[in-house]
Scaffold this motif. Structure first.
Motif, PDB file in Angstrom:
ATOM      1  N   ALA A 183      -0.506  52.053-105.850  1.00  0.00           N
ATOM      2  CA  ALA A 183      -1.006  51.287-104.701  1.00  0.00           C
ATOM      3  C   ALA A 183      -0.597  49.830-104.896  1.00  0.00           C
ATOM      4  N   ASP A 184      -0.698  49.046-103.819  1.00  0.00           N
ATOM      5  CA  ASP A 184      -0.188  47.674-103.839  1.00  0.00           C
ATOM      6  C   ASP A 184      -0.755  46.836-104.979  1.00  0.00           C
ATOM      7  N   ASP A 185      -2.075  46.801-105.074  1.00  0.00           N
ATOM      8  CA  ASP A 185      -2.675  45.857-106.018  1.00  0.00           C
ATOM      9  C   ASP A 185      -3.187  46.574-107.266  1.00  0.00           C
ATOM     10  N   ALA A 186      -2.526  47.679-107.636  1.00  0.00           N
ATOM     11  CA  ALA A 186      -3.045  48.470-108.753  1.00  0.00           C
ATOM     12  C   ALA A 186      -2.628  47.893-110.103  1.00  0.00           C
ATOM     13  N   GLU A 187      -1.420  47.282-110.184  1.00  0.00           N
ATOM     14  CA  GLU A 187      -0.889  46.959-111.509  1.00  0.00           C
ATOM     15  C   GLU A 187      -1.510  45.696-112.097  1.00  0.00           C
ATOM     16  N   THR A 188      -1.230  45.484-113.411  1.00  0.00           N
ATOM     17  CA  THR A 188      -1.762  44.284-114.074  1.00  0.00           C
ATOM     18  C   THR A 188      -0.749  43.782-115.093  1.00  0.00           C
ATOM     19  N   LYS A 189      -0.796  42.472-115.357  1.00  0.00           N
ATOM     20  CA  LYS A 189       0.081  41.897-116.395  1.00  0.00           C
ATOM     21  C   LYS A 189      -0.691  41.710-117.692  1.00  0.00           C
ATOM     22  N   GLU A 190      -2.010  41.908-117.614  1.00  0.00           N
ATOM     23  CA  GLU A 190      -2.855  41.650-118.785  1.00  0.00           C
ATOM     24  C   GLU A 190      -2.935  42.894-119.672  1.00  0.00           C
TER      25      GLU A 190
END
Length: 1977
Positions: free
Chosen positions: A1730-1737
């Motif tokens: 989904a669009d806002d699923a990923e993370t850089k942390e």
């Protein structure tokens, strides 16, 4: 201390008004005893005067105390809670709480003399989310809680979150109830590291220690910690007044913010407590409760002088160093004041209003149901957090079939309740009690909840419990009108003789309406001189108070009363009104009135309404006999209220009132009514000449001129025998039109059909509507004029005319004086077009049930009827049921007028018992049919008629409507009506394609004998084989004689299916009956209208031939094709254009020859008449009889008969239908094949049949359909609703609602139904379709069954629901009493199920149905719900509903194995006799286990020669597949089967497995002569398992008598399943299994099992000394070249060792994997797509296992290697100590650099898969959750394992021998025991036990009510999943009622309970003697 509310008390108010103060309780005690005892009860709540003394003492205390932290005023908190109450509230935690969870509870009994107990032990857990219900730990059958013993229990209950404390208790039953409990350990099975230890080290006993049988224990994660309990010292002050002491047991409960102490008996050794004027101190130990809120104090009414007066209670909280004051100041005496012996008291001075709960307890109607024990009751609020404390229900009788009613007052809002606890003290003789149900109604929330019980509370019955937790049946919850409590004080003046002993009534008026009339009743003497009486009354919200009316009914000289004043206070808001009176209510004082109206005064009333005297003049008419001696009542109704009904008693001007021509004047005093709108006047109908003719009524205000009076004209009789018989009329002023105001309410009242149900008393009714309510109205004259009213089983109809009160919302109040059983009330209001149904089904009788004679009823359903304007049309017709019946059809546009139903199409004698009569009527288009009226005129000998239903079919509209009636049309029965209005039943309406009209002209030839009297029929064919149904042109014999005469031209207009614009051919024929049936037909002309009304088209079909048996070719059916077409069109100028064209491409007539081969098997030939129908892609031939063959004796064994028929070209012939009529002696016929040759095209069509057409063989059908060899299309009987396609034709729920004409639907015909179902199992493919399995148990009552159609609707979240899933019974004509029926339906997948609607389409009274229980099984979701219904679905039973919503919260949820849907294709070989009708069973073996053995259903024509059958199967989720076993049982008329191959397509993973056999399964054909085969799975052209040879070596031990001559068998188990049963027969030794001997057996061509895990070996004990001592078994696998050793060293003998003759041996090769402390875990994390699923942390994870919790693993995200991207899966590996099975994980989301989080961010984790590398076990966690970014380590999300896949290595390791203790409990019903042999198979996560017989030497097992114990030694089965129980139906009475089976694994002490509660009996319920039972948790 809690501060006092700064509100002016009643005292202060009173001083301002300068009136007398109400004396306080202390001052009162100086008066004489009686008044004192009473009035202290009448204290005003402390909102009024707390005693002076206390005020002083408190102010002193306040000064002494330093100002502590700001105190909480609980009174205010509580008020706030009440004010902010709103009904619908639910939070996420609610859902969490409702999810069930498994906890392990371990109890350790102490090592003290007499420590063990045999009482029932219960535990309650208190957690963050709520409180669990009380869980019963052990059943009677277990020997639990013995001295120094540890017991383990697994319990499934609500998820309450982390557990803070537990309550453990026992019920003191049994012989030695005392229990010394050392400690308890509780583990959450999903988070096993959360293991709480609860130290107790104390007695739970009435006789030992402190006498408590309940303990609250605080938990700790450290077993060495012992959390400290808090101490509370309670000081109880008894009043200093006469008789204030008590001998009863006093109980106290203290409630704080963290819970309560439970009820504690206040007793101290050897001291006489609670004496007059004493203070008694008690110490209570309990966990810290935080701030104290309230106490509940009371006594149990024991002893001779139980009454007690308590002044106050002071509680000193030692731990928190706080002192709390609880002002009680009240009597606790059942015979004084309000009669309460238990009270709630809040801390501090203010005592706000209490909430009233109306509790009804119903005792069952069973022998010995009543009890003399003391009943107690606890109500639990939402999620169990709050409770009422233990309430003693005193004053009830608890006798058989009685309802006891209690009003409980609490200072706590608990409604809606989550559950209730009810129990008794088990004291006295006959203390057992059968409780039917408990109903709790809380007027404040308006909710009425029903808690069914239906069980014994008796030590000696059933499970022996004397206290039960009851759960609400949510589906029965009712929302009623909310009512609020008010406090009412009435002061009687100090004047001499002011008091009265009359009954006083009160009614209050507000801006929004008025209250009901209230009777003021009290336990003691009320209304004494100078006394203040307090009452609590309940009123609905009536807005600002305007006035009240108070009156009494005694007109004798000494009952006068001088009323001082009245005060009313709304307890919730403390709003107060005063009503000053200071007048007499006495017939000899003042104005001689005994009714007073008092206007409201006070701060909230800006301006009080004035009191006004109205002068009323009543003018009696001048007609003879117009006067009356009856009592006349009058009610004046104005804008601001009404006067109530006033008796016109004192005429101001005439001594003899209401005489002919009188004008009588009366004065009515009332608070200003505003503008007067109406007058209601009537009389009571008593006395001789009570009839009265009233001219008019005139009303004016006293002192106003006569000219100002308002005139209300009447000029009608008020007389039961004159005019319309009404004796009450509503009058409106002259200038208003009379009809505008009143609305007719028709009321039908049905008296029950119960002995003694009728009543002679007066019945009154009161209606409540949106715009107001009516007064109580007597029902005096009925419309249907039955002689006696309210007789048993009778319906009385009344009409009430009154002002329009809007839609009925509430209830009708029925009431009367003598016993009456009211069944139901129906009210219809024609003007509003609504009909209301009010079910009652109850007694209104002082001596029956709950003793009420007045009830409020709420409508169960509201139906829309046609709105009528107020004019009635009465139609008189000449008809009777022996003569004619008439009907009128009403539609949206018009009605048909009267239609006489004269000529029945099918019966000469119409309307006879049990007949269905058909009529055809023609009428103008009346639009949509809304209702019909049907009736008769009562002529003839027996005119009475019971009409069941009427069905109306309108083909041109394409609808079939059913109008249910189910009532008498008889002057002497029911309500005496002989006509009825019927409305269509929605559920029974059938819709189909509308028909169109065809004009058919038939020309009979003009030659000798051309005419016929036979029944001529016609069928029309369009293109592509579309055809109409067969239609007879004449309706009856009379028409048949009239038409088809020589040379005649007959015209018919018929409505038939629309077959399109082109008529390709017609088939016309006759039935060859009548005098001279032969017919010579010249031609047929068919004319039909062109579309859009453009003209018409006529097709001409020439015939010019005979249809006669005796002429030409003897055919009576001809197919004709059109020769010419004539089109008539209207041109624009209005002229008619006629175009005639010749048809040149008409279909040709072809000749077909049919060679019919009869099989060469015994008894194959037939003498019956045989019929055939050929179907081609261009049409069919219709059914033709095979009459002329070249063989004189047709259809003989092994012969071929050839027949010829002519038909219009059929195109490609693809199927035939063959049947015979079963006539003659040897009708059975074995049809081998049919060959059809089209002579014109020379095409050959071969139909392989090889089936019996016989009433005795196979499936007993004499009508079959066969498809042409090699047919690829969809077959009619193919049933595969779920496919991997987007569109398909299938016949889903096997029944469609299309009704076909009678002709086509005769015996056994096949009707194609087509559904188009769009389906897809992918998540995004829209709604998928899944199978739902239902089982329905019908009740045992005589009339419990129904023949109505039953449906289920499954409802999920957001009201997503399936369509109606119809539960249609095949071959049965209804649901029979006591039956258990099973159904499978396919419906939309609605996600999580929330509710289930169960209903039926029956609308008549006799279609009642009593449902015992419903189960809904959804294997694709691994869940099964069991709904206990125990309710009627009937118009005239229970609550009158034929559909009911069942809430999942009411269901018992059982986890069942998850299943996946497969598309299965079975291909039968193309070999002679390849087809079969035997039973075929299939088992599949996968990587993750073995499926159950599944029966493949035959469904008419599956598994036939050369055929490919596709269908769906639900198979356990064990993919990927390894091999398949197919077995047939050799039954049936054709037991042999040639199986070619089987294909399994997994619709979830899309994996296809192919299994090829290409050989016979048969005892008589093929090389193998076997009924069983195994096939390896071929997936992507790779064979999954290969063949091998197993060499089995069996070593018999070197022990005396070790050898055996019995027969031996074994099964080998391994990675790929098992070998099936192997017989140990062919050995290297002739004499097998001798002592110290090794026997070797070879089994070749067996599919290799891979690594082996265990073997099962057994013998049949068939010889004398069959006992055998086995040393070991070796199995050698040739392909793996590996040897597996299975060590035994045990006896297999009935009389040696443990008596088992079957053993399971684990493989000795599987050494335990050695964990050197550490192991590796692989973690696969999937991020959502989904669009806002990923993370850089970064993310981190903690694994929680059964053996421990891992440290935190960091899953790092770097710029080089990006992780957690959208839709990606990332792999991590960590090593850790071995954690055991992983139950849950914690996921956190943390910044890389450890900085604080500024903005909100989250990572959406979809799934985590954890794999333990050593054993290869896989744990899958579905997350689907956003994990917020947080730098705190304590912020994370926890997920529980959603799927566990155990590796083979792991399973094989856990196979160690374990002893299982089985306890089998037989039911306690008549005939419950069995003499049959009982067998069980237990299935666990590690495999199954094999079938084991439960036997014991010299014991009569499984007798009624008996408990039998068995010990089985098995290899550890892991978690128990299910069990099979069956018996062999042997012995005299084999039927068996199995209650339950409990299995304890003695190695870990875990008990699993399998509840059955069903019969295994061929003659009961579903007739099954094998059951699958799932565990309780």
């Amino acid at each position: 201390m809690p501060t006092k509310e700064k509100k002016p008390t009643e005292t202060e108010d009173r001083d301002d008004e300068g009136e007398e103060k109400e004396p306080t309780a202390k001052e009162k005690s100086k008066r004489d005893a009686k008044t004192r005892q009473k009035s202290s009860e009448e204290k005003i709540e402390s909102a009024e005067t707390p005693t002076e003394k206390r005020q002083k003492s408190e102010s002193v205390k306040e000064k002494k105390k330093k100002k502590k932290k700001e105190d909480v005023d609980y009174a205010e908190v509580y008020q706030e809670e009440l004010l902010s109450y709103h009904t619908e509230e639910s939070d996420d935690q609610e859902d969490e709480f409702n999810k069930k969870k498994v906890y392990e509870v371990v109890t350790i009994t102490g090592d003290v003399k007499g420590a063990g107990t045999d009482a029932n032990v219960f535990v309650t857990m208190y957690g963050e989310f709520g409180v669990t219900p009380k869980v019963h730990l052990a059943s009677k059958s277990r020997t639990a809680f013995e001295k120094n013993k540890t017991d383990v229990f697994r319990i499934k209950t609500h998820n309450v979150g982390p557990i803070k404390k537990i309550r453990i208790e026992h019920d003191s039953t049994g012989m030695s109830a005392s229990w010394f409990l050392d400690r308890v350990i509780v583990t959450d099975m999903n988070r096993p590291h959360l293991r709480f230890f609860y130290a107790c080290n104390n007695w739970l006993s009435r006789d030992e220690g402190d006498g408590l049988t309940v303990r609250y224990l605080l938990g700790s994660l450290n077993p060495m910690d012992i959390p400290k309990q808090n101490k509370y010292i309670a000081s109880v002050f008894t009043m200093d007044a006469k008789g204030s002491g008590t001998d009863a047991d006093v109980y106290l409960s203290v409630f704080g913010e963290f819970g309560d102490t439970g009820e504690r008996k206040l007793a101290s050794d050897g001291k006489d407590n609670f004496e007059r004027g004493n203070e008694d101190k008690f110490t209570i130990e309990a966990p810290n409760l935080g701030r104290l809120r309230k106490i509940t104090i009371g006594h149990n009414n024991k002893g001779s002088s139980a009454g007690w007066a308590c002044d106050k209670v002071v509680v000193d909280d030692m731990g928190n160093k706080e002192v709390y004051d609880f002002p009680v100041n009240a009597w606790f005496d059942i015979s004084e004041g309000d009669g309460k012996i238990q009270r709630d008291v809040l801390a501090g001075a203010t005592q706000p209003m209490s909430i009233v709960y109306n509790v009804q307890v119903m005792t069952g109607d069973i022998r010995g149901a009543g009890t003399n024990s003391k009943i107690h009751f606890v109500m639990h609020g939402r999620k169990g957090i709050k409770n009422s404390g233990k309430l003693f229900l005193e004053g009830g009788t608890f006798e058989r079939a009685q309802i006891d009613i209690f009003n409980v007052e609490l200072l706590e809002l608990l409604s809606p309740l989550s559950r209730v606890t009810i129990g008794h003290d088990n004291a006295g003789i006959s203390c057992g009690w059968y409780c039917e149900k408990v109903t709790v109604y809380c007027p404040f929330t308006g909710l009425e909840q029903v808690f069914p019980c239906g069980r014994w509370l008796d030590e000696d019955e059933g499970d022996g419990l004397v206290e039960r937790e009851l759960y609400e049946m949510v589906s029965l919850r009712q929302k009623k009108q909310k009512k609020f409590p008010w406090s009412l004080w009435i002061w009687t003046s100090e004047i001499k003789g002011a008091g009265t002993d009359a009954q006083v009534f009160l009614q209050v008026y507000g801006e929004k309406g008025k209250s009901d009339e209230m009777k003021l009743e009290s336990k003691s003497d009320s209304f004494e001189q100078g006394q203040c009486d307090k009452f609590i009354i309940e009123m609905a919200d009536i807005g600002k108070i305007r006035k009240l009316r108070i009156w009494h009914e005694k007109r004798n000289p000494f009952s006068g009363w001088h009323l001082g004043r009245v005060t009313l206070m709304k307890t919730l808001t403390r709003e107060k009104c005063s009503f000053v009176c200071n007048r007499w209510l006495d017939i000899n004082e003042d104005d001689n009135e005994i009714v007073r109206e008092l206007p409201a005064t006070g701060k909230l009333v800006p301006e009080a309404l004035p009191l006004i005297k109205y002068r009323v003049t009543i003018c009696t008419g001048n007609i003879s006999g117009s006067g009356t001696d009856a009592s006349v009542y009058l009610n004046i109704i104005g804008d601001l209220g009404d006067t109530g009904e006033r008796l016109m008693f004192m005429s101001k001007n005439n001594a003899n009132k209401f005489e002919k021509g009188n004008h009588d004047e009366f004065l009515v005093e009332a608070v200003n009514l505003g503008l007067i709108r109406r007058v209601r006047i009537g009389h009571d109908g008593r006395g001789g000449g009570c009839g009265w003719f009233l001219d008019k009524v005139m009303i004016r205000e006293e002192g106003q001129p006569e000219a100002s009076s308002i005139e209300f004209p009447c000029y009608r009789w008020l007389d039961r025998n004159e005019d319309d018989g009404q004796i009450v009329r509503e009058l409106v002023p002259t200038d208003d039109g009379q009809r505008l105001f009143t609305v007719g309410y028709h009321i039908a009242i049905k008296t029950g059909s119960i002995n003694g149900a009728s009543s002679d008393s007066k019945v009154f009714v009161k209606l409540y509507g949106e715009k107001g309510d009516t007064n109580k109205m007597l029902l005096v004259v009925s419309d249907n004029d039955l002689v006696n009213y309210f007789e048993t089983g009778q319906t009385d109809i009344f009409t009430i005319e009154t002002f329009d009160i809007g839609n009925l919302i509430g209830h009708t109040n029925e009431g009367l004086r003598a016993g009456w059983f009211l069944d139901s009330v129906q009210i219809w209001v024609s003007v509003h077009g609504v009909q209301y149904m009010f079910p009652s089904h109850r007694w209104l009788c002082k001596d029956e049930a709950d003793g009420k004679v007045e009830v409020e009823i709420y409508p169960s359903e509201t139906l829309e009827i046609e709105k009528l304007i107020n004019y009635e049309v009465t139609v008189v017709t000449d008809a009777g049921t022996d003569a004619n019946v008439y009907a009128i059809l009403y539609g949206t546009k018009d009605d048909t007028g009267i239609i006489n139903l004269k000529a029945s199409k099918n019966h000469r004698n119409k309307f006879e018992l049990g007949l269905i009569d058909e009529f055809t009527i023609e009428a103008v288009d009346i639009g949509k049919l809304k209702r019909i009226r049907i009736g008769h005129d009562n002529a003839g000998v027996s005119p009475g008629w019971f009409l069941d239903w009427v069905e109306i079919d309108a083909p041109s509209l394409g609808q079939l409507l059913r109008f249910p009636c189910g009532r008498w049309l008889d002057k002497g029965k029911d309500d005496g009506a002989i006509d009825r209005d019927l409305y269509p039943n929605e559920l029974q309406t059938v819709l189909y394609t509308p028909f169109v009209p065809y004009e058919i002209k038939i020309f009979t030839s003009d030659i000798f004998a051309a005419g016929t009297d036979a029944d001529v029929f016609i069928i029309l064919y369009g293109q592509n084989g579309v055809c109409t149904s067969q239609k007879s042109l004449c309706v009856n014999k009379r028409e048949r004689r009239m038409y088809f005469e020589r040379g005649a031209e007959d015209m018919f207009i018929v409505e038939l299916e629309d077959i399109g614009d082109i008529i390709e051919k017609i088939r016309i024929g006759h039935d060859n009956r009548g005098v001279n049936p032969g017919w010579h037909l010249d031609r047929v002309e068919i004319r039909r209208l062109l579309r859009k009304g453009k003209g018409s088209e006529t097709a001409i079909f020439p015939c010019e031939g005979w249809l006669a048996r005796s002429e030409e070719d003897g055919e009576t059916i001809r197919e004709l094709v059109p020769s010419d077409i004539i089109v008539e069109k209207l041109s624009r100028d209005g002229t008619l254009k006629v175009i005639e064209t010749e048809v040149d491409d008409a279909l040709e007539i072809h000749t077909y020859t049919m060679a019919v081969t009869t099989g060469d098997v015994y008894g194959a030939g037939t003498d019956a008449n045989v019929f055939i129908t050929l179907y081609g892609d261009m049409g069919d031939t219709g059914e033709r009889k095979l009459s002329k063959s070249e063989n004189s004796n047709k259809f003989e064994r092994g012969s071929v008969d050839t027949f010829t028929l002519e038909a219009v070209d059929l195109g490609q012939v693809f199927k035939i239908r063959v049947r015979h009529d079963n006539s003659m002696l040897s009708a059975d016929w074995y049809l081998d094949q049919v060959e059809v040759v089209d002579q014109d095209t020379e095409e050959v069509f071969l139909f392989l049949c090889e089936r019996w057409l016989s009433r005795k063989k196979e499936d007993k059908r004499i009508d079959r359909v066969f498809y042409v060899k090699g047919y690829e299309g969809e077959r009619e009987t193919a049933f595969c609703p779920i496919k991997k396609v987007t569109n398909l034709d299938s016949n889903m729920n096997k029944k469609n609602k299309k009704r076909h004409s009678e002709k086509e639907d005769d015996e056994g015909s096949l009707i194609p139904y087509h559904f188009s179902v769009t389906t897809g199992l992918d998540r995004d493919a829209g709604t998928s379709i899944i199978p739902y399995h239902f089982s329905v148990t019908t009740g045992l009552d005589r009339d419990a069954g129904t023949s109505s159609r039953v449906y289920v609707i499954i409802i999920g979240k957001k009201n997503k629901k399936t369509e109606h899933l119809w539960l249609d019974l095949d071959g049965k004509n209804g649901f029979m009493p006591g039956s258990l029926d099973y159904f499978t339906c396919f419906g939309t997948d609605v996600g999580d199920i929330k509710k289930v609607e169960l209903g039926h389409d029956g609308a008549t009274p006799e279609s009642c149905w009593l449902v015992e229980e419903l189960t809904v099984e959804v294997p694709t979701k691994a869940v099964r719900y069991l709904f206990p219904c125990k309710c009627w679905l009937a118009k005239d039973r229970g609550d009158g509903l034929t559909a009911r919503f069942l809430d999942v919260q009411d269901a018992e949820t059982v986890n069942i194995p998850q299943k996946v849907i497969y598309e299965v294709t079975v291909i039968t070989g193309d070999v002679q006799h390849a087809g079969t009708d035997t039973q075929i069973y299939m088992t599949v073996f996968g990587v993750y286990g073995t499926s159950e053995e599944m029966l493949l259903p035959k469904l008419e024509d599956r598994f036939e020669r050369g055929q490919k059958d596709t269908f769906n199967l639900e198979i356990e989720d064990i993919a990927s597949l390894r091999k398949m076993r197919v077995r047939i049982d050799g039954s049936g008329s054709r037991p042999d089967w040639f199986l070619d191959k089987i294909e399994l397509h997994n619709l979830q993973t899309d994996e296809v497995a192919l299994f090829t056999y290409e050989e016979w399964l048969s005892r008589s054909y093929g090389p193998k002569r076997t009924l069983l085969c195994e096939m390896p799975a071929v997936i992507n052209d790779e064979e999954m398992v290969e063949l091998t040879t197993y060499t089995v070596s069996v070593k018999t031990s070197d022990v005396t008598a070790a050898g055996t001559d019995a027969n031996l068998w074994m099964i080998i188990f391994g990675e790929n399943g098992d070998t099936g049963t192997l017989t140990l027969k062919e050995s290297n030794n002739t004499n097998k299994f001798e002592r110290k001997q090794m026997d070797t057996f070879r089994f070749s061509d067996i599919l290799s099992l891979g690594e082996l895990s265990k073997v099962r070996i057994w013998h049949d004990n068939s010889v004398l000394a069959a006992g055998w001592h086995l040393e070991y078994v070796d199995v050698h696998d040739d392909i793996l070249e590996k040897k597996f050793r299975f060590q035994c060293d045990r006896w297999l003998a009935k009389n040696e060792g443990d008596g088992q003759i079957m053993r399971e041996l684990a493989c000795a090769n599987n050494d335990a994997v050695d964990f050197d402390e550490k192991t590796k875990y692989e973690i696969l994390v999937t991020t959502a797509d989904a669009d806002d699923a990923e993370t850089k942390e970064n993310a981190w994870i903690v694994l929680e296992g059964k053996k421990g919790r891992s440290k935190e693993f960091m899953m790092e995200n770097s710029t080089k290697k990006k992780r957690f991207l959208r839709g990606a899966s990332d792999r991590f590996e960590f090593s850790s100590k071995e954690l055991g099975d992983i139950a849950s994980i914690c996921l956190g989301h943390i910044p890389k650099d450890g900085k604080k989080v500024k903005a909100e961010a989250s990572w959406f984790a979809e799934e985590v898969v954890v794999t333990e590398k050593e054993l290869g076990n896989k744990y899958i966690f579905r997350c689907d959750t956003a994990i917020p970014l947080s730098s705190k380590r304590d912020e994370f999300q926890t997920f529980e394992c959603s799927k566990f896949i155990e590796s083979f290595t792991s399973k094989a390791q856990s196979l160690v021998p374990v002893k299982y203790e089985l306890i089998v409990i037989t039911g306690d019903d008549k005939g419950a025991g069995t003499d049959a042999n009982v067998f069980i198979t237990i299935f666990g996560s590690n495999g199954d036990s094999g079938q084991r017989q439960l036997t014991k030497k010299f014991q009569n097992l499984f007798e009624r009510g008996q408990t039998n114990r068995f010990i089985l030694e098995l290899l550890d089965l892991g978690d128990l999943l299910r069990m099979h129980v069956e018996h062999d139906n042997s012995g005299l009475s084999p039927g068996w009622l199995l209650s339950r089976i409990e299995i304890t694994n003695t190695a870990n002490a875990v008990t699993t309970i399998f509840i059955c509660g069903k019969w295994l009996d061929k003659n009961k319920a579903d007739g099954k003697i094998k059951r699958v039972i799932y565990p309780k948790y």
